[in-house]
Design a protein around this motif. Structure first.
Motif, mmCIF file in Angstrom:
data_model
loop_
_atom_site.group_PDB
_atom_site.id
_atom_site.type_symbol
_atom_site.label_atom_id
_atom_site.label_comp_id
_atom_site.label_asym_id
_atom_site.label_seq_id
_atom_site.Cartn_x
_atom_site.Cartn_y
_atom_site.Cartn_z
ATOM 1 N N ARG A 42 -27.830 3.242 112.175
ATOM 2 C CA ARG A 42 -28.946 3.911 112.863
ATOM 3 C C ARG A 42 -29.358 5.171 112.094
ATOM 4 O O ARG A 42 -30.545 5.452 111.937
ATOM 5 C CB ARG A 42 -28.574 4.267 114.301
ATOM 6 C CG ARG A 42 -28.772 3.129 115.281
ATOM 7 C CD ARG A 42 -28.697 3.593 116.728
ATOM 8 N NE ARG A 42 -27.554 4.438 117.034
ATOM 9 C CZ ARG A 42 -26.342 4.013 117.355
ATOM 10 N NH1 ARG A 42 -26.099 2.720 117.444
ATOM 11 N NH2 ARG A 42 -25.368 4.864 117.604
ATOM 12 N N ALA A 43 -28.383 5.925 111.606
ATOM 13 C CA ALA A 43 -28.680 7.145 110.850
ATOM 14 C C ALA A 43 -29.428 6.818 109.556
ATOM 15 O O ALA A 43 -30.379 7.513 109.186
ATOM 16 C CB ALA A 43 -27.395 7.909 110.543
ATOM 17 N N TRP A 52 -34.694 6.496 106.678
ATOM 18 C CA TRP A 52 -35.762 5.679 106.094
ATOM 19 C C TRP A 52 -37.092 5.974 106.798
ATOM 20 O O TRP A 52 -38.113 6.174 106.141
ATOM 21 C CB TRP A 52 -35.401 4.194 106.197
ATOM 22 C CG TRP A 52 -36.470 3.272 105.694
ATOM 23 C CD1 TRP A 52 -36.694 2.915 104.397
ATOM 24 C CD2 TRP A 52 -37.464 2.601 106.475
ATOM 25 N NE1 TRP A 52 -37.768 2.059 104.327
ATOM 26 C CE2 TRP A 52 -38.253 1.851 105.589
ATOM 27 C CE3 TRP A 52 -37.753 2.553 107.834
ATOM 28 C CZ2 TRP A 52 -39.324 1.062 106.018
ATOM 29 C CZ3 TRP A 52 -38.814 1.767 108.264
ATOM 30 C CH2 TRP A 52 -39.583 1.042 107.369
ATOM 31 N N GLN A 53 -37.041 6.022 108.132
ATOM 32 C CA GLN A 53 -38.261 6.318 108.897
ATOM 33 C C GLN A 53 -38.838 7.676 108.501
ATOM 34 O O GLN A 53 -40.042 7.804 108.279
ATOM 35 C CB GLN A 53 -37.967 6.338 110.407
ATOM 36 C CG GLN A 53 -37.789 4.989 111.038
ATOM 37 C CD GLN A 53 -39.116 4.324 111.339
ATOM 38 O OE1 GLN A 53 -39.946 4.142 110.470
ATOM 39 N NE2 GLN A 53 -39.313 3.941 112.588
ATOM 40 N N GLU A 54 -37.986 8.685 108.426
ATOM 41 C CA GLU A 54 -38.436 10.033 108.043
ATOM 42 C C GLU A 54 -39.021 10.046 106.637
ATOM 43 O O GLU A 54 -40.031 10.718 106.381
ATOM 44 C CB GLU A 54 -37.261 11.019 108.099
ATOM 45 C CG GLU A 54 -36.764 11.329 109.484
ATOM 46 C CD GLU A 54 -35.450 12.119 109.457
ATOM 47 O OE1 GLU A 54 -35.139 12.745 108.413
ATOM 48 O OE2 GLU A 54 -34.741 12.090 110.476
ATOM 49 N N SER A 55 -38.415 9.301 105.716
ATOM 50 C CA SER A 55 -38.867 9.317 104.326
ATOM 51 C C SER A 55 -40.211 8.613 104.143
ATOM 52 O O SER A 55 -40.872 8.825 103.128
ATOM 53 C CB SER A 55 -37.808 8.704 103.400
ATOM 54 O OG SER A 55 -37.665 7.330 103.646
ATOM 55 N N ALA A 101 -46.439 6.906 105.714
ATOM 56 C CA ALA A 101 -46.855 5.820 104.831
ATOM 57 C C ALA A 101 -46.259 4.494 105.319
ATOM 58 O O ALA A 101 -45.359 4.473 106.158
ATOM 59 C CB ALA A 101 -46.401 6.102 103.401
ATOM 60 N N VAL A 102 -46.764 3.404 104.786
ATOM 61 C CA VAL A 102 -46.231 2.084 105.120
ATOM 62 C C VAL A 102 -44.776 1.978 104.665
ATOM 63 O O VAL A 102 -43.917 1.494 105.396
ATOM 64 C CB VAL A 102 -47.081 0.972 104.473
ATOM 65 C CG1 VAL A 102 -46.460 -0.393 104.702
ATOM 66 C CG2 VAL A 102 -48.506 1.004 105.004
ATOM 67 N N LEU A 103 -44.532 2.435 103.432
ATOM 68 C CA LEU A 103 -43.195 2.375 102.835
ATOM 69 C C LEU A 103 -42.838 3.729 102.243
ATOM 70 O O LEU A 103 -43.714 4.424 101.731
ATOM 71 C CB LEU A 103 -43.160 1.377 101.669
ATOM 72 C CG LEU A 103 -43.491 -0.060 101.916
ATOM 73 C CD1 LEU A 103 -43.609 -0.789 100.588
ATOM 74 C CD2 LEU A 103 -42.428 -0.699 102.775
ATOM 75 N N VAL A 150 -29.812 12.777 98.921
ATOM 76 C CA VAL A 150 -30.188 12.565 100.323
ATOM 77 C C VAL A 150 -29.338 11.448 100.950
ATOM 78 O O VAL A 150 -28.950 11.531 102.108
ATOM 79 C CB VAL A 150 -31.698 12.216 100.425
ATOM 80 C CG1 VAL A 150 -32.082 11.834 101.836
ATOM 81 C CG2 VAL A 150 -32.543 13.381 99.940
ATOM 82 N N LEU A 151 -29.033 10.435 100.159
ATOM 83 C CA LEU A 151 -28.290 9.274 100.666
ATOM 84 C C LEU A 151 -26.777 9.394 100.470
ATOM 85 O O LEU A 151 -26.047 8.441 100.718
ATOM 86 C CB LEU A 151 -28.799 8.003 99.976
ATOM 87 C CG LEU A 151 -30.253 7.644 100.240
ATOM 88 C CD1 LEU A 151 -30.700 6.506 99.334
ATOM 89 C CD2 LEU A 151 -30.462 7.281 101.701
#
Length: 172
Positions: A27-28, A33-36, A40-42, A52-53
């Motif tokens: 989930r984290a 991914w959503q924040e990044s 935008a679409v992607l 970051v990862l």
């Protein structure tokens, strides 16, 4: 047969949204991914940033999907390599030596062509014959709407602990 009905084993199940994920780590990663995406679409390829990862790196797999029909493992985290005692870096997914390779390649193709993340769980067999279930996320990255790479993570912790319980709570 004594009246028993032979039910086929469910090999995978997909979630409709991230709230269905049981793994907090997955989930984290999905939230990151959503924040990044920043609207935008992607998210762009630059969002695949080791700093970051960092907290996910050991179990991350980066897949090149420039050709969605021939996904290739670009980078395989050390936790994944250690758990499976193999390094699949550079290997075409369909040439990997695990039984679920076609199923996994098809999932990667699906994400590469749709640009939509894929979340769920799948059933897999270990080298010693054990059956396990792992939750996963497959997250697309690229430019505009063209998917170029996938960031993939499985929560291998239950398998590392020898648990073979499926996500629906039944014994696999």
């Amino acid at each position: 047969m004594n009246g028993e009905v032979n039910q086929p084993q469910v090999l995978e199940s997909f979630y409709s949204n991230a709230t269905e994920l049981r793994s907090g780590r997955l989930r984290a990663l999905f939230d990151l991914w959503q924040e990044s995406r920043a609207g935008a679409v992607l998210p762009g390829l630059e969002a695949i940033d080791p700093i970051v990862l960092k907290r996910f790196l050991t179990d991350l797999v980066v897949v090149d999907v420039g050709d969605p029909e021939q996904p290739r493992f670009r980078l395989v985290g050390t936790g994944f390599r250690d758990f499976f005692s193999r390094n699949y870096t550079g290997v075409l997914v369909r040439n990997a030596d695990f039984p679920e390779r076609e199923q996994i390649a098809d999932s990667y193709r699906r994400v590469a062509l749709s640009g939509q993340p894929l979340l769920g769980w799948y059933r897999w067999q270990s080298d010693d014959g054990g059956i396990y279930y792992s939750e996963f996320v497959v997250l697309p990255y690229g430019a505009g709407s063209r998917v170029e790479r996938l960031v993939v993570m499985e929560d291998l912790d239950p398998a590392r602990q020898g648990a073979a319980i499926s996500p629906d709570g039944t014994n696999g």
